[in-house]
Design a protein around this motif. Structure first.
Motif, PDB file in Angstrom:
ATOM      1  N   ILE A   1      20.774  -2.616  -0.171  1.00  7.39           N
ATOM      2  CA  ILE A   1      21.451  -1.671  -1.060  1.00  7.39           C
ATOM      3  C   ILE A   1      22.436  -2.456  -1.924  1.00  7.39           C
ATOM      4  O   ILE A   1      23.130  -3.357  -1.422  1.00  7.39           O
ATOM      5  N   VAL A   2      22.510  -2.130  -3.213  1.00  4.90           N
ATOM      6  CA  VAL A   2      23.418  -2.817  -4.145  1.00  4.90           C
ATOM      7  C   VAL A   2      24.404  -1.802  -4.697  1.00  4.90           C
ATOM      8  O   VAL A   2      24.001  -0.732  -5.186  1.00  4.90           O
ATOM      9  N   LYS A   3      25.691  -2.141  -4.630  1.00  2.00           N
ATOM     10  CA  LYS A   3      26.737  -1.285  -5.163  1.00  2.00           C
ATOM     11  C   LYS A   3      27.681  -2.117  -6.025  1.00  2.00           C
ATOM     12  O   LYS A   3      27.861  -3.313  -5.786  1.00  2.00           O
TER      13      LYS A   3
ATOM     14  N   LEU B   1      25.083  -5.207  -0.763  1.00  2.00           N
ATOM     15  CA  LEU B   1      25.674  -6.213  -1.645  1.00  2.00           C
ATOM     16  C   LEU B   1      26.680  -5.517  -2.556  1.00  2.00           C
ATOM     17  O   LEU B   1      26.333  -4.589  -3.297  1.00  2.00           O
ATOM     18  N   TYR B   2      27.940  -5.966  -2.513  1.00  2.00           N
ATOM     19  CA  TYR B   2      28.988  -5.452  -3.388  1.00  2.00           C
ATOM     20  C   TYR B   2      29.173  -6.478  -4.516  1.00  2.00           C
ATOM     21  O   TYR B   2      29.708  -7.571  -4.292  1.00  2.00           O
TER      22      TYR B   2
ATOM     23  N   LEU C   1      13.957  -3.422  -1.185  1.00  6.27           N
ATOM     24  CA  LEU C   1      14.786  -2.567  -2.034  1.00  6.27           C
ATOM     25  C   LEU C   1      14.200  -1.164  -2.092  1.00  6.27           C
ATOM     26  O   LEU C   1      12.982  -0.979  -1.974  1.00  6.27           O
ATOM     27  N   ASN C   2      15.055  -0.195  -2.291  1.00  2.12           N
ATOM     28  CA  ASN C   2      14.571   1.174  -2.417  1.00  2.12           C
ATOM     29  C   ASN C   2      13.876   1.351  -3.751  1.00  2.12           C
ATOM     30  O   ASN C   2      14.221   0.701  -4.741  1.00  2.12           O
TER      31      ASN C   2
ATOM     32  N   ILE D   1      22.514   1.016  -7.014  1.00  6.31           N
ATOM     33  CA  ILE D   1      22.348   0.885  -8.467  1.00  6.31           C
ATOM     34  C   ILE D   1      21.173  -0.006  -8.859  1.00  6.31           C
ATOM     35  O   ILE D   1      20.968  -0.260 -10.050  1.00  6.31           O
ATOM     36  N   VAL D   2      20.404  -0.478  -7.890  1.00  5.10           N
ATOM     37  CA  VAL D   2      19.246  -1.336  -8.176  1.00  5.10           C
ATOM     38  C   VAL D   2      18.032  -0.777  -7.462  1.00  5.10           C
ATOM     39  O   VAL D   2      18.120  -0.425  -6.276  1.00  5.10           O
ATOM     40  N   SER D   3      16.904  -0.717  -8.158  1.00  9.10           N
ATOM     41  CA  SER D   3      15.660  -0.234  -7.561  1.00  9.10           C
ATOM     42  C   SER D   3      14.632  -1.363  -7.514  1.00  9.10           C
ATOM     43  O   SER D   3      14.797  -2.406  -8.155  1.00  9.10           O
TER      44      SER D   3
END
Length: 595
Positions: A421-423, A487-488, A505-506, A514-516
């Protein structure tokens, strides 16, 4: 004012009018005199009194009601007068000399017939109640057991709730015969005669039965019955139909024996196989052991499964034998009830094992570790997954947990159940959070299993290397272990996800992610709660407009207004008015005006 008398009839107390008591007493004494020289006299008298007591109970509405002459007369009318019967042995010959016209034909009642039972007499009792052969009831039980699965429970309930036909009167009511003096006496004397004949002629009967079985074939018997002129067509047809039903029943008996024996043999082989599992390595058994989160011994589980499945199939096998062999010796009530108790205890034990196994997944806890990465918003971060040939061979992304051995030969549980997950963050440097999750019976065990998950990553030259799998010791069992990597990334940072991260990744952006997976192998700029692809191809958009006076599509643009028509397409521009026409194309400009 009439005097009343309290009497005890077959263990039940009644209030009876004195005149009615005297008449009942004379009636019972007359019956006793009739059976003075009869075999089984005491049993006959006891059953007659029990039947009279039952008939009185049906007519008494409450404990204070007094029985009068009316009720006594009704009972005598049902039971019959002693002088109406021949009470010597001649009434039990094949051709009775006296036929008594029944005064009452009572309806049948449901009892368990233990004299003709395989287990509890439920099927025989239902057969008497519905007037059909008990074999069809037994076949119906089999269909219920293997169909809806409710047959065993229903049979046990009927076994518990339906009373056993113990007295002679109850046995007559069960078969629908009138309960009177003649039938009670005949029923009891038949029992004495059967015992006497069996003891005196057992050797001769065995010899005769073997000889008759060899000489008399059922087909011949039914063929002769068809030829008999003394029987009607419908009687013969009924016998033929019953003959084929018996043949079908024998065939079903063979099927039951084969199914029961095959299943029991398979269960025995499976039981002994698990018993020697420590000596002989059985492929796949280590997976069963690791999945056994409740730590219940495998030999115990296999033994419980053997009893739970084997006992019903044993009775199925036994039923098939009973269908084929009419005089098959019973295994006895002690063995039947012992097997039933063992079966019930095995089911209860398996339920306890299942609850214990399920309790190991009652709590889900997580252990999170967060680490800063030496990279700022002005740098470009590259993310890659690191594969291991030993653990990733023939392994699909969502294949859950598997078992393998490391370089030292130690057994490990490993999995690729990893999500990235990316934020975005307002911090100046990037960071990574590893969340390890696992199940357990309680909080302590769940958090311990989560901490025991082994997962590694490395960061070098602005490149983040993430392992594509994690591992744990087999002592932690299969406890739904998984890992979430967050990942921040600082705003305005550029990140590049290698194509091998796509399955981790989703497939879409959601809940702050914020990343697909669609944007792997592209450079992304981190924005506030979003990301922007810097090198993605521009998508071509098609606009279609079709309204009065204006039409826009892939072919071009057309405008209509009163007497004016303008068309713009790939060939050029055409404009037409009432007095002038204009055409602009590769050949130049052409203008025509009408004079």
């Amino acid at each position: 004012m009439n005097k009343t008398v309290n009497i005890n009839l077959a263990g039940i107390f009644f209030h009876i009018d004195e005149d009615a008591y005297l008449k009942l007493q004379r009636y019972l004494e007359a019956i006793k005199r009739s059976f003075t020289d009869s075999q089984g006299r005491s049993e006959i008298i006891a059953d007659i009194e029990a039947r009279i007591s039952e008939l009185f109970s049906e007519r008494v509405q409450n404990d204070k009601q007094v029985i009068g002459l009316k009720e006594v007369d009704e009972i005598i009318a049902i039971m019959g007068q002693p002088e109406d019967y021949l009470v010597d042995d001649e009434i039990f010959e094949d051709e009775p000399k006296v036929n008594y016209k029944q005064k009452s034909s009572p309806s049948r009642r449901l009892f368990r017939d233990t004299e003709n039972s395989y287990i509890g007499g439920v099927s025989s009792g239902l057969g008497h109640y519905f007037g059909i052969d008990a074999i069809w009831i037994r076949l119906a039980w089999i269909l219920l057991i293997f169909g809806a699965g409710t047959g065993i429970l229903l049979y046990i309930l009927l076994w518990i709730l339906v009373p056993e036909a113990k007295t002679t009167a109850e046995k007559l009511i069960m078969t629908g015969e009138p309960v009177n003096i003649s039938n009670i006496e005949k029923k009891i004397k038949d029992g004495f005669d059967t015992v006497t004949d069996t003891v005196g002629d057992v050797a001769k009967n065995v010899s005769d039965s073997v000889s008759n079985a060899a000489k008399n074939v059922d087909v011949k018997k039914h063929a002769n019955s068809i030829k008999s002129s003394s029987r009607t067509f419908f009687d013969t047809l009924a016998d033929v139909i019953m003959f084929f039903f018996k043949v079908i029943a024998k065939f079903i008996g063979v099927i039951l024996i084969i199914v029961g024996a095959t299943t029991i043999i398979a269960l025995i082989i499976g039981l002994f196989s698990l018993g020697i599992a420590d000596i002989v390595h059985i492929p796949g058994l280590d997976m069963v052991e690791i999945a056994n989160a409740g730590n219940t011994p495998l030999w115990l589980v296999s033994l419980l499964v053997f009893f739970t499945a084997g006992i019903p199939f044993f009775f199925l096998f036994y039923l098939g034998l009973k269908i084929l062999i009419n005089n098959l010796k019973s295994i006895g009530n002690i063995a039947k009830f012992t097997l039933l108790g063992l079966w019930l205890m095995s089911i209860i034990a398996l339920i306890v094992v299942g609850i214990r196994q399920a309790s190991e997944h009652a709590f889900e806890e997580s252990h999170i570790t967060k680490t800063e990465l030496a990279i700022t918003a002005t740098d470009t971060l590259i993310v890659k997954m690191v594969n291991d040939d030993k653990f990733n061979r023939n392994f699909y992304r969502h294949n859950n947990l598997k078992v393998a051995h490391d370089a030292e030969g130690n057994k490990l549980i490993y999995s690729a159940d990893i999500d990235i997950i990316v934020k975005s963050t307002t911090d100046s440097v990037a960071s990574i959070a590893i969340e390890k999750s696992a199940d357990g019976r309680n909080y302590e065990r769940a958090i311990e299993r989560a901490k025991n998950i082994d997962y590694n990553f490395s960061f070098n030259n602005n490149t983040l290397f993430l392992d594509s799998f994690f591992s744990t010791d087999p002592v932690n069992k299969f406890s739904d272990q998984d890992i979430n990597i967050t990942l921040y990334l600082p705003e305005d940072m550029v990140v590049f996800f290698n194509n091998n991260t796509k399955s981790f990744l989703n497939y879409r952006k959601y809940d702050g992610n914020i990343v697909s997976s669609k944007t792997t192998s592209h450079y992304l700029k981190i924005l506030e709660n979003n990301s922007e692809c810097l090198d993605c191809p521009i998508e071509e958009k098609t606009i279609k407009v079709d309204t009065p006076g204006l039409k826009i599509n892939d072919d071009g643009i057309e405008i209509h207004a009163d007497e004016t028509h303008v068309k713009i397409d790939r060939s050029g521009v055409k404009a037409e008015a009432e007095d002038v026409k204009v055409k602009i194309d590769s050949n130049g400009i052409e203008i025509k005006a009408e004079e």
